[in-house]
Design a protein around this motif. Structure first.
Motif, PDB file in Angstrom:
ATOM      1  N   PRO A  42       0.830  -1.210   0.000  1.00  0.00           N
ATOM      2  CA  PRO A  42       0.000   0.000   0.000  1.00  0.00           C
ATOM      3  C   PRO A  42       0.865   1.261   0.000  1.00  0.00           C
ATOM      4  CG  PRO A  42      -0.018  -1.017   2.159  1.00  0.00           C
ATOM      5  CD  PRO A  42       0.738  -1.949   1.251  1.00  0.00           C
ATOM      6  N   ARG A  43       0.399   2.258  -0.745  1.00  0.00           N
ATOM      7  CA  ARG A  43       1.097   3.545  -0.777  1.00  0.00           C
ATOM      8  C   ARG A  43       0.688   4.338   0.452  1.00  0.00           C
ATOM      9  NH1 ARG A  43       2.460   6.838  -5.386  1.00  0.00           N
ATOM     10  NH2 ARG A  43       4.096   5.539  -6.113  1.00  0.00           N
ATOM     11  N   PRO A  44       1.620   5.035   1.056  1.00  0.00           N
ATOM     12  CA  PRO A  44       1.236   5.863   2.211  1.00  0.00           C
ATOM     13  C   PRO A  44       0.336   7.005   1.747  1.00  0.00           C
ATOM     14  CG  PRO A  44       3.497   6.309   1.559  1.00  0.00           C
ATOM     15  CD  PRO A  44       3.029   5.159   0.724  1.00  0.00           C
ATOM     16  N   ALA A  70       9.586  16.803 -14.240  1.00  0.00           N
ATOM     17  CA  ALA A  70       8.188  16.940 -13.813  1.00  0.00           C
ATOM     18  C   ALA A  70       7.364  15.739 -14.251  1.00  0.00           C
ATOM     19  CB  ALA A  70       7.586  18.222 -14.371  1.00  0.00           C
ATOM     20  N   SER A  71       7.619  15.230 -15.449  1.00  0.00           N
ATOM     21  CA  SER A  71       6.837  14.085 -15.919  1.00  0.00           C
ATOM     22  C   SER A  71       7.103  12.842 -15.075  1.00  0.00           C
ATOM     23  CB  SER A  71       7.116  13.800 -17.400  1.00  0.00           C
ATOM     24  OG  SER A  71       8.404  13.275 -17.601  1.00  0.00           O
ATOM     25  N   VAL A  72       8.334  12.693 -14.595  1.00  0.00           N
ATOM     26  CA  VAL A  72       8.638  11.564 -13.708  1.00  0.00           C
ATOM     27  C   VAL A  72       7.950  11.756 -12.360  1.00  0.00           C
ATOM     28  CG1 VAL A  72      10.477  10.337 -12.482  1.00  0.00           C
ATOM     29  CG2 VAL A  72      10.815  11.010 -14.856  1.00  0.00           C
ATOM     30  N   LEU A  73       7.980  12.978 -11.825  1.00  0.00           N
ATOM     31  CA  LEU A  73       7.299  13.271 -10.557  1.00  0.00           C
ATOM     32  C   LEU A  73       5.803  12.993 -10.677  1.00  0.00           C
ATOM     33  CD1 LEU A  73       7.260  14.417  -7.659  1.00  0.00           C
ATOM     34  CD2 LEU A  73       6.930  16.675  -8.681  1.00  0.00           C
ATOM     35  N   ILE A  74       5.200  13.430 -11.758  1.00  0.00           N
ATOM     36  CA  ILE A  74       3.773  13.215 -11.970  1.00  0.00           C
ATOM     37  C   ILE A  74       3.465  11.721 -12.017  1.00  0.00           C
ATOM     38  CG2 ILE A  74       1.906  13.465 -13.666  1.00  0.00           C
ATOM     39  CD1 ILE A  74       3.208  16.234 -14.343  1.00  0.00           C
ATOM     40  N   ALA A  75       4.291  10.970 -12.728  1.00  0.00           N
ATOM     41  CA  ALA A  75       4.056   9.527 -12.839  1.00  0.00           C
ATOM     42  C   ALA A  75       4.256   8.815 -11.504  1.00  0.00           C
ATOM     43  CB  ALA A  75       4.986   8.927 -13.891  1.00  0.00           C
ATOM     44  N   ASP A  77       4.170  10.129  -8.389  1.00  0.00           N
ATOM     45  CA  ASP A  77       3.314  10.610  -7.311  1.00  0.00           C
ATOM     46  C   ASP A  77       1.836  10.609  -7.686  1.00  0.00           C
ATOM     47  OD1 ASP A  77       3.097  11.549  -4.680  1.00  0.00           O
ATOM     48  OD2 ASP A  77       2.895  13.602  -5.366  1.00  0.00           O
ATOM     49  N   HIS A  78       1.543  10.229  -8.929  1.00  0.00           N
ATOM     50  CA  HIS A  78       0.167  10.193  -9.429  1.00  0.00           C
ATOM     51  C   HIS A  78      -0.510  11.551  -9.290  1.00  0.00           C
ATOM     52  CE1 HIS A  78       0.684   5.904  -9.765  1.00  0.00           C
ATOM     53  NE2 HIS A  78       1.013   5.845  -8.496  1.00  0.00           N
ATOM     54  N   LEU A  79       0.255  12.620  -9.555  1.00  0.00           N
ATOM     55  CA  LEU A  79      -0.299  13.966  -9.519  1.00  0.00           C
ATOM     56  C   LEU A  79      -1.159  14.192 -10.751  1.00  0.00           C
ATOM     57  CD1 LEU A  79       2.866  16.062  -8.592  1.00  0.00           C
ATOM     58  CD2 LEU A  79       0.929  15.594  -7.117  1.00  0.00           C
ATOM     59  N   GLN A  80      -2.108  15.081 -10.622  1.00  0.00           N
ATOM     60  CA  GLN A  80      -2.865  15.484 -11.794  1.00  0.00           C
ATOM     61  C   GLN A  80      -1.932  16.316 -12.656  1.00  0.00           C
ATOM     62  OE1 GLN A  80      -6.316  17.603 -10.555  1.00  0.00           O
ATOM     63  NE2 GLN A  80      -7.179  15.864  -9.463  1.00  0.00           N
ATOM     64  N   LYS A  81      -2.111  16.215 -13.953  1.00  0.00           N
ATOM     65  CA  LYS A  81      -1.215  16.919 -14.877  1.00  0.00           C
ATOM     66  C   LYS A  81      -1.203  18.413 -14.609  1.00  0.00           C
ATOM     67  CE  LYS A  81       1.274  17.127 -18.691  1.00  0.00           C
ATOM     68  NZ  LYS A  81       2.658  16.943 -18.642  1.00  0.00           N
ATOM     69  N   GLU A  82      -2.331  19.031 -14.501  1.00  0.00           N
ATOM     70  CA  GLU A  82      -2.414  20.471 -14.246  1.00  0.00           C
ATOM     71  C   GLU A  82      -3.492  20.740 -13.219  1.00  0.00           C
ATOM     72  OE1 GLU A  82      -0.974  23.377 -15.248  1.00  0.00           O
ATOM     73  OE2 GLU A  82       0.565  22.231 -16.261  1.00  0.00           O
ATOM     74  N   GLN A  83      -3.120  21.155 -12.050  1.00  0.00           N
ATOM     75  CA  GLN A  83      -4.115  21.536 -11.066  1.00  0.00           C
ATOM     76  C   GLN A  83      -4.364  23.041 -11.165  1.00  0.00           C
ATOM     77  OE1 GLN A  83      -3.266  21.158  -6.831  1.00  0.00           O
ATOM     78  NE2 GLN A  83      -5.115  19.923  -6.701  1.00  0.00           N
ATOM     79  N   GLY A  84      -3.355  23.753 -11.525  1.00  0.00           N
ATOM     80  CA  GLY A  84      -3.511  25.182 -11.738  1.00  0.00           C
ATOM     81  C   GLY A  84      -2.979  26.007 -10.583  1.00  0.00           C
TER      82      GLY A  84
END
Length: 100
Positions: A42-44, A70-75, A77-84
């Protein structure tokens, strides 16, 4: 007629100049991380503050044209591409720990 080595060198140079080679390397790195990621572990869950920090780091990387990082961080951390930026500012001002 050009040799295979010369064609490879020209292709590599062209891809580097267009910025494609760095993007491909970052994408491959991200996919390797995803493949190695143990789905059974499980991911924390990150706190609101940590999510905001990660989003600010992503924004910093993109602002400074570190799009591959940034693309590696997004992948990862499962961040949304653009939150704004407005959402980040709203979250920053709305976080109790950040208020003075």
């Amino acid at each position: 007629m050009a040799t295979v080595a010369e064609l490879k060198a020209v292709l590599k140079d062209t891809l580097e100049k267009r910025g494609v080679l760095g993007h491909l390397k970052a994408r491959i790195r991200a996919e390797v991380f995803n493949a190695l990621d143990d789905e059974s572990e499980p991911r924390p869950s990150l706190s609101h503050e940590n999510l905001l920090i990660n989003e600010l780091i992503r924004e910093y990387l993109e602002f400074n044209k570190y799009k591959y990082t940034a693309s590696v961080l997004i992948a990862e951390d499962h961040l949304q591409k653009e939150q704004g930026r407005s959402a980040n500012t709203e979250n920053l001002h709305g976080t109790p720990a950040m208020k003075r």
